[in-house]
Design a protein around this motif. Structure first.
Motif, PDB file in Angstrom:
ATOM      1  N   GLN A 133       0.883  -1.353   0.222  1.00 13.03           N
ATOM      2  CA  GLN A 133      -0.027   0.051   0.037  1.00 13.03           C
ATOM      3  C   GLN A 133       0.747   1.369  -0.061  1.00 13.03           C
ATOM      4  OE1 GLN A 133      -3.157  -0.085  -0.400  1.00 13.03           O
ATOM      5  NE2 GLN A 133      -3.253  -2.224  -0.476  1.00 13.03           N
ATOM      6  N   LEU A 134       2.057   1.372   0.965  1.00 12.45           N
ATOM      7  CA  LEU A 134       2.806   2.539   0.916  1.00 12.45           C
ATOM      8  C   LEU A 134       3.429   2.674  -0.230  1.00 12.45           C
ATOM      9  CD1 LEU A 134       3.990   1.852   4.539  1.00 12.45           C
ATOM     10  CD2 LEU A 134       2.349   3.634   3.895  1.00 12.45           C
ATOM     11  N   ARG A 135       4.012   1.639  -0.929  1.00 14.08           N
ATOM     12  CA  ARG A 135       4.663   1.949  -2.170  1.00 14.08           C
ATOM     13  C   ARG A 135       3.757   2.215  -3.310  1.00 14.08           C
ATOM     14  NH1 ARG A 135      10.002   2.085  -3.831  1.00 14.08           N
ATOM     15  NH2 ARG A 135       9.579   3.020  -5.855  1.00 14.08           N
ATOM     16  N   THR A 136       2.525   1.792  -3.409  1.00 12.72           N
ATOM     17  CA  THR A 136       1.617   2.401  -4.305  1.00 12.72           C
ATOM     18  C   THR A 136       1.464   3.903  -4.163  1.00 12.72           C
ATOM     19  OG1 THR A 136       0.477   0.339  -4.396  1.00 12.72           O
ATOM     20  CG2 THR A 136      -0.795   2.241  -5.234  1.00 12.72           C
ATOM     21  N   ALA A 137       1.089   4.270  -2.738  1.00 13.62           N
ATOM     22  CA  ALA A 137       0.997   5.685  -2.533  1.00 13.62           C
ATOM     23  C   ALA A 137       2.021   6.540  -2.948  1.00 13.62           C
ATOM     24  CB  ALA A 137       0.690   5.893  -0.878  1.00 13.62           C
ATOM     25  N   TYR A 138       3.349   5.929  -2.516  1.00 17.14           N
ATOM     26  CA  TYR A 138       4.455   6.766  -2.920  1.00 17.14           C
ATOM     27  C   TYR A 138       4.668   6.884  -4.525  1.00 17.14           C
ATOM     28  CZ  TYR A 138       9.555   7.741  -3.575  1.00 17.14           C
ATOM     29  OH  TYR A 138      10.659   8.264  -3.999  1.00 17.14           O
ATOM     30  N   ASP A 139       4.616   5.787  -5.194  1.00 14.67           N
ATOM     31  CA  ASP A 139       4.423   5.865  -6.561  1.00 14.67           C
ATOM     32  C   ASP A 139       3.478   6.875  -7.111  1.00 14.67           C
ATOM     33  OD1 ASP A 139       6.603   4.318  -6.584  1.00 14.67           O
ATOM     34  OD2 ASP A 139       5.442   2.669  -7.140  1.00 14.67           O
TER      35      ASP A 139
ATOM     36  N   MET B  53       3.311  15.428  -5.722  1.00 11.35           N
ATOM     37  CA  MET B  53       3.045  15.908  -4.298  1.00 11.35           C
ATOM     38  C   MET B  53       4.090  15.614  -3.226  1.00 11.35           C
ATOM     39  SD  MET B  53      -1.051  14.606  -4.704  1.00 11.35           S
ATOM     40  CE  MET B  53      -2.072  15.462  -5.774  1.00 11.35           C
ATOM     41  N   THR B  54       5.042  16.546  -3.291  1.00 15.23           N
ATOM     42  CA  THR B  54       6.397  16.014  -2.548  1.00 15.23           C
ATOM     43  C   THR B  54       6.308  15.535  -1.230  1.00 15.23           C
ATOM     44  OG1 THR B  54       6.838  18.625  -2.551  1.00 15.23           O
ATOM     45  CG2 THR B  54       7.485  17.355  -4.479  1.00 15.23           C
ATOM     46  N   ALA B  55       5.285  16.610  -0.430  1.00 17.96           N
ATOM     47  CA  ALA B  55       5.276  16.148   1.080  1.00 17.96           C
ATOM     48  C   ALA B  55       4.462  14.773   1.140  1.00 17.96           C
ATOM     49  CB  ALA B  55       4.368  17.597   1.786  1.00 17.96           C
ATOM     50  N   PHE B  56       3.465  14.719   0.513  1.00 16.60           N
ATOM     51  CA  PHE B  56       2.873  13.249   0.809  1.00 16.60           C
ATOM     52  C   PHE B  56       3.837  12.061   0.450  1.00 16.60           C
ATOM     53  CE2 PHE B  56      -1.163  15.541   0.839  1.00 16.60           C
ATOM     54  CZ  PHE B  56      -1.705  15.156   2.087  1.00 16.60           C
ATOM     55  N   ALA B  57       4.700  12.596  -0.632  1.00 18.45           N
ATOM     56  CA  ALA B  57       5.590  11.294  -1.095  1.00 18.45           C
ATOM     57  C   ALA B  57       6.603  11.052   0.027  1.00 18.45           C
ATOM     58  CB  ALA B  57       6.153  11.975  -2.413  1.00 18.45           C
ATOM     59  N   ALA B  58       7.000  12.245   0.718  1.00 17.41           N
ATOM     60  CA  ALA B  58       8.062  12.122   1.474  1.00 17.41           C
ATOM     61  C   ALA B  58       7.440  11.414   2.795  1.00 17.41           C
ATOM     62  CB  ALA B  58       8.632  13.586   2.192  1.00 17.41           C
ATOM     63  N   ARG B  59       6.311  11.608   3.200  1.00 16.19           N
ATOM     64  CA  ARG B  59       5.525  10.893   4.360  1.00 16.19           C
ATOM     65  C   ARG B  59       5.471   9.500   4.025  1.00 16.19           C
ATOM     66  NH1 ARG B  59      -0.551  12.420   6.271  1.00 16.19           N
ATOM     67  NH2 ARG B  59      -1.153  10.260   6.982  1.00 16.19           N
ATOM     68  N   SER B  60       5.005   9.005   2.454  1.00 10.53           N
ATOM     69  CA  SER B  60       5.018   7.975   2.142  1.00 10.53           C
ATOM     70  C   SER B  60       6.352   7.282   2.309  1.00 10.53           C
ATOM     71  CB  SER B  60       4.542   7.863   0.892  1.00 10.53           C
ATOM     72  OG  SER B  60       3.171   8.282   0.782  1.00 10.53           O
ATOM     73  N   ALA B  61       7.441   7.851   1.979  1.00  6.02           N
ATOM     74  CA  ALA B  61       8.613   7.431   2.135  1.00  6.02           C
ATOM     75  C   ALA B  61       9.165   7.017   3.452  1.00  6.02           C
ATOM     76  CB  ALA B  61       9.894   8.309   1.410  1.00  6.02           C
ATOM     77  N   ARG B  62       8.830   7.978   4.488  1.00  3.02           N
ATOM     78  CA  ARG B  62       9.281   7.626   5.853  1.00  3.02           C
ATOM     79  C   ARG B  62       8.627   6.278   6.405  1.00  3.02           C
ATOM     80  NH1 ARG B  62       8.332  13.361   6.137  1.00  3.02           N
ATOM     81  NH2 ARG B  62       6.343  13.060   7.099  1.00  3.02           N
ATOM     82  N   GLU B  63       7.333   6.275   6.169  1.00  2.14           N
ATOM     83  CA  GLU B  63       6.766   5.136   6.442  1.00  2.14           C
ATOM     84  C   GLU B  63       7.158   3.798   5.739  1.00  2.14           C
ATOM     85  OE1 GLU B  63       3.944   4.498   8.454  1.00  2.14           O
ATOM     86  OE2 GLU B  63       4.168   6.864   9.071  1.00  2.14           O
TER      87      GLU B  63
END
Length: 920
Positions: free
Chosen positions: A819-825, A832-842
């Motif tokens: 799920q997190l990889r799908t969100a990050y991609d 959407m860089t801030a949400f991407a960074a949050r996904s990367a941290r997760e």
């Protein structure tokens, strides 16, 4: 070779010489030469013209008496460029021809005229560089100055120089705000040494050194003052340097000097000078004919010519604009009237009917129906040319000169409407008072109330305008049901603009609309929109949904009349958002934007672009949204209104640009407060909540969302409803389950009855956040399933992110990674860089390493170059791209050469080839 520099102006002359050199190399330049009267602006402009060897040179001079004649200045500019008009795009060509009185398919839009002006100058410079000099630009008519200032700000690579001379009143550095955003050269008084040299070259014989010092000091380095002051004073008056200085500023002294010299002329000469001052075209044939009407001979001009006040050759001119204004205003009222009557008599009624009517109006000794009727016809022609301010001026004077009281009030009402359209609310209200000075029946009073409401809404949003609309609607009911129903919808719209602070007003307007006479059968689309909106507000969301769906279907009908679309499509689009109908929103916002473009409705274009910007942002097409945000800025600049910022604000929030969100929200809230709109704080707090949630600052997000949702009932639509979703996420993560549950109840009142996959997907995600662990996974899966069937990729990506975070907390790391990889991609692809960074941290916390995208390389395309590539791939020509981006086709060519170099391409065909789409 450059001409000799002007005394004491070496730096200024060097700057002007550099400007010409840059334009000779293929660049474009614009400049405002600003300074007080007599400081030497015209001399510097003469230096510029003298140095323009190999250039085409066009000079335009603003004339105070022509400030209300729409496009008079542009007519001067374009009179020698007829060949270039023919190659303009059809819409621009038609707009320019209409503005110049050469015939048009429809009333020209000022924005299209501005684009045409840019195009015609660009085309004129294809063979050799072009220098356009606009002297006394502060006296240029508003329509011409708007078009030229817009052009000056768009010039880039056309080999065009556009230089304005603008008078600053008596040394105060405010000048003409219409030229804002253009580089400036502030011309101040000459240095003492240069001023002294100029003065000594003019003085007869020897003067006492202290007297010379006093004159230099009083003149403040103003060259015209140095020329004129010695003529009005003697060495004895200065008393060897011990005399008292004059109390008036140098500018007043210069005017006084002119007045004294004019007063000393024979009466016949003064009358001839007055006729020349009142006749702005400088046509010597016209002047001699007027002189004959006034009983004056050609010899009357000799004393003024001998003194250097008047110059008569192929054109009639004054030695300085101050001379013209002094001559005109020093004359008595009766003398001015006589001069204008003579000029009206000799002005051709067929070739120049508007100027003839204007002269006749200024010469009128009292009410005159013939002149009033001529002015009314001039107003109609001005409207056809797009000169709204001129139309209002003609119509206002027509009303003043109308003898019959009933007809005078009719014309005053038309003048008030014209003044409102021209953006002159004070004039419109003054004219309305003229209408109301006599007996007014109930229907006419309703029309007057409607006009007052429209003026109030245009100047300051808020409940005041909504109440005025309501009063007008009630008065119109017995006389015109359709107009009354339209006015009820305007009342509700005004209350909606007032925002949460006027929730009671929305309810009041809606209840009154429901009590109004029913719609005709079959109902118009606007009738359906009114009934559904009023029901939704007064009785609840669920009660209005079915009627609103029918209304949206009617507005999506290709047979929708164009005037209805231009007036109401924006509200239909907002209604689609309220129903969580993404397909309808996409269709309606796209139709509205295409319609405003096609019909040249530039005043509506910023709103249409903003609606489309928000739609593209929600579906994750941030590059398209960014291009439209830039267009909003440019169009708003062209029409002279503050740009709506809500699209830019939401775009920055979804991108995670916290500082930009803070800046834009402050600006948007301040502008909304100034205009009396209540939605500014809602949108500002919504954006702050989005960006705070994106970086995981949930307490900050909760505080912002709490403010955005405060008092937003009874109409929770768009920003207020989206804020509920942010509220729920922030409250659930910040440990405020009670607040999250209350927000969920409010959200489901809207999402449930709407019933779309978008609405129910967001609702399911919210239930997953608020509910217990037993139902959370099913809700997340439902949300993913529903949102996957929509184009709302931002919400889909956030659902994958929240689901992945929940799975990770449940220690289901493998499922969480999916799920997190799908969100990050998704977030990365959308920018959407801030949400991407949050996904990367997760993801990292779940045991997966990801690499954040690197910064954009310097060799990649700029934002405008990317827009040009996109438009080329859409099949647009250079002219069409230039129109869309508000640059000239030659600037498009210049950008394409740079793009080819960066991308390693050699042709437009390669750029359009899908194989090259991944480049840049």
């Amino acid at each position: 070779m450059s001409p000799p520099h002007v005394l004491g102006r070496s730096a200024e002359c060097a700057l002007l010489d550099d400007l010409l050199s840059a334009v000779s190399r293929g660049e474009s330049r614009s400049l405002v030469v600003r300074g007080e009267a007599g400081v030497g602006k015209t001399t510097l402009l003469d230096h510029l013209v003298a140095g323009a060897l190999g250039f085409q040179v066009v000079r335009v001079t603003g004339v105070q008496a022509e400030m209300e004649l729409a496009y008079a200045g542009l007519h001067q500019l374009c009179s020698s460029m007829a060949e270039q008009v023919a190659v303009l795009p059809a819409g621009q060509r038609d707009a320019l021809q209409g503005a110049l009185g050469l015939g048009s398919v429809r009333p020209p839009d000022g924005f299209q005229v501005a684009l045409a002006t840019l195009g015609i100058l660009s085309e004129a410079a294809r063979e050799r560089p072009l220098l356009c000099v606009v002297d006394d630009a502060q006296w240029l008519d508003r329509a011409s100055m708007q078009a030229l200032a817009f052009t000056a700000r768009r010039l880039r690579a056309e080999s065009v120089a556009l230089v304005f001379g603008v008078r600053t009143p008596d040394g105060v550095e405010d000048g003409d705000s219409r030229a804002s955003g253009i580089p400036e050269l502030l011309v101040e008084g000459l240095p003492d040494e240069a001023a002294r040299s100029l003065l000594m070259s003019l003085l007869p014989g020897r003067w006492d050194e202290q007297v010379v010092d006093r004159i230099v000091a009083e003149a403040r380095g103003i060259p015209l003052a140095l020329v004129e002051l010695p003529k009005e004073s003697t060495p004895t008056e200065y008393a060897g340097g011990f005399g008292l200085p004059r109390a008036t500023p140098a500018g007043d002294r210069v005017r006084a000097a002119h007045a004294g010299r004019i007063a000393g002329l024979p009466p016949e000469t003064r009358r001839l000078l007055l006729a020349a001052a009142a006749e702005p075209t400088g046509d010597p044939v016209l002047l001699w004919r007027a002189a004959e009407r006034l009983g004056l001979s050609a010899a009357a001009a000799s004393p003024a010519v001998a003194l250097g006040l008047l110059v008569i050759s192929d054109r009639v001119g004054f030695s300085h604009p101050t001379v013209r204004s002094t001559v005109y205003w020093q004359a008595t009222h009766d003398e001015r009237c006589a001069a204008h009557r003579a000029l009206a008599d000799v002005t051709d009624p067929l070739t120049d009917p508007d100027r003839r009517a204007w002269h006749a109006a200024r010469g009128a000794e009292g009410p005159d129906e013939r002149i009033a009727a001529d002015l009314e016809q001039s107003a109609a022609r001005a409207r056809v040319r797009g000169g709204l301010a001129a139309a209002a001026a003609f119509m206002s004077r027509s009303a003043e000169l109308t003898p019959d009281p009933v007809r005078r009030r009719e014309r005053a009402l038309r003048a008030a409407r014209a003044a409102r359209s021209a953006g002159s609310p004070d004039d419109a209200l003054r004219l309305l008072s003229m209408v109301e000075a006599g007996p007014v029946d109930e229907r006419r009073q309703g029309e007057l109330d409607l006009l007052r409401a429209q003026i109030a809404f245009a100047t300051k949003r808020g409940r005041d305008s909504a109440s005025l609309f309501l009063r007008a609607a009630r008065r119109l009911e017995p006389h015109d049901v359709e107009l009354a129903r339209d006015t009820y919808l305007e009342a509700i719209s005004a209350a909606m603009f007032a925002g949460p602070q006027d929730a009671g007003g929305q309810a009041e307007m809606s209840r009154a609309a429901l009590d109004a006479p029913p719609a005709p059968h079959p109902p118009r689309p606007v009738d359906l929109l009114l009934d559904g909106t009023a029901t939704r507000i007064a009785l609840g969301h669920a009660a209005g949904v079915d009627t609103l769906r029918t209304a949206l279907a009617a507005f999506r009908d290709p047979a929708l009349p164009e005037p209805d679309g231009l007036r109401w499509l924006w509200m239909a689009g907002a209604t689609a958002v309220g129903l969580w109908d993404q397909e309808g929103w996409d269709d309606l916002s796209g139709t509205y934007l295409r319609l405003t473009r096609r019909t040249g409705q530039t005043a509506a274009l910023p709103l249409a672009l903003t609606m489309r910007t928000v739609m593209h942002t929600c579906v994750g097409e941030l590059d398209l949204a960014s291009a439209l945000v830039e267009e909003v800025q440019l169009v708003s600049e062209a029409v002279g209104t503050p740009p709506p910022l809500y699209g830019a604000l939401l775009l920055s929030a979804w991108r995670g640009h916290e500082a930009e969100v803070a800046r834009l929200s402050r600006t948007a809230e301040a502008e909304a407060s100034r205009r009396g709109e209540g939605n500014g704080p809602v949108m500002g707090n919504l954006a702050r909540a989005i960006v705070a949630n994106s970086i995981g600052r949930y307490q900050d997000a909760l505080a912002a969302a709490r403010e955005a949702c405060r008092g937003s009932r009874p109409l929770e639509v768009g920003g207020a409803t989206w804020a509920l979703s942010e509220f729920i996420e922030a409250a659930a993560r910040a440990g405020a389950p009670g607040e999250a549950a209350d927000a969920l109840r409010r959200l489901t009142e809207v999402t449930g009855p709407s019933g779309t996959d978008w609405a129910l997907g967001v609702e399911a995600r919210a239930r997953a956040l608020v509910g217990g662990s037993g139902e959370a996974e099913d809700r997340y899966r439902e949300a993913v399933d529903r949102l996957s069937r929509t184009r709302i990729r931002g919400d889909l990506a956030r659902t994958h992110l929240l689901y992945g975070e929940w799975l990770r907390r449940k220690r289901r790391r493998q499922a969480a990674r999916t799920q997190l990889r799908t969100a990050y991609d998704l977030f990365t692809a959308m920018g959407m860089t801030a949400f991407a960074a949050r996904s990367a941290r997760e993801l990292q916390a779940a045991g997966m390493t990801v690499t954040m995208p690197t910064a954009v390389a310097a060799s990649e395309l700029t934002a405008q170059e990317s827009q040009i590539v996109r438009l080329v791939r859409e099949g647009l020509t250079n002219a069409e791209i230039g129109t869309r981006l508000f640059i000239s086709p030659r600037t498009v060519e210049w950008h394409l050469r740079k793009i080819f170099g960066k991308q390693g391409l050699s042709s437009r065909r390669q750029l359009r080839n899908p194989a090259n789409h991944g480049r840049g």
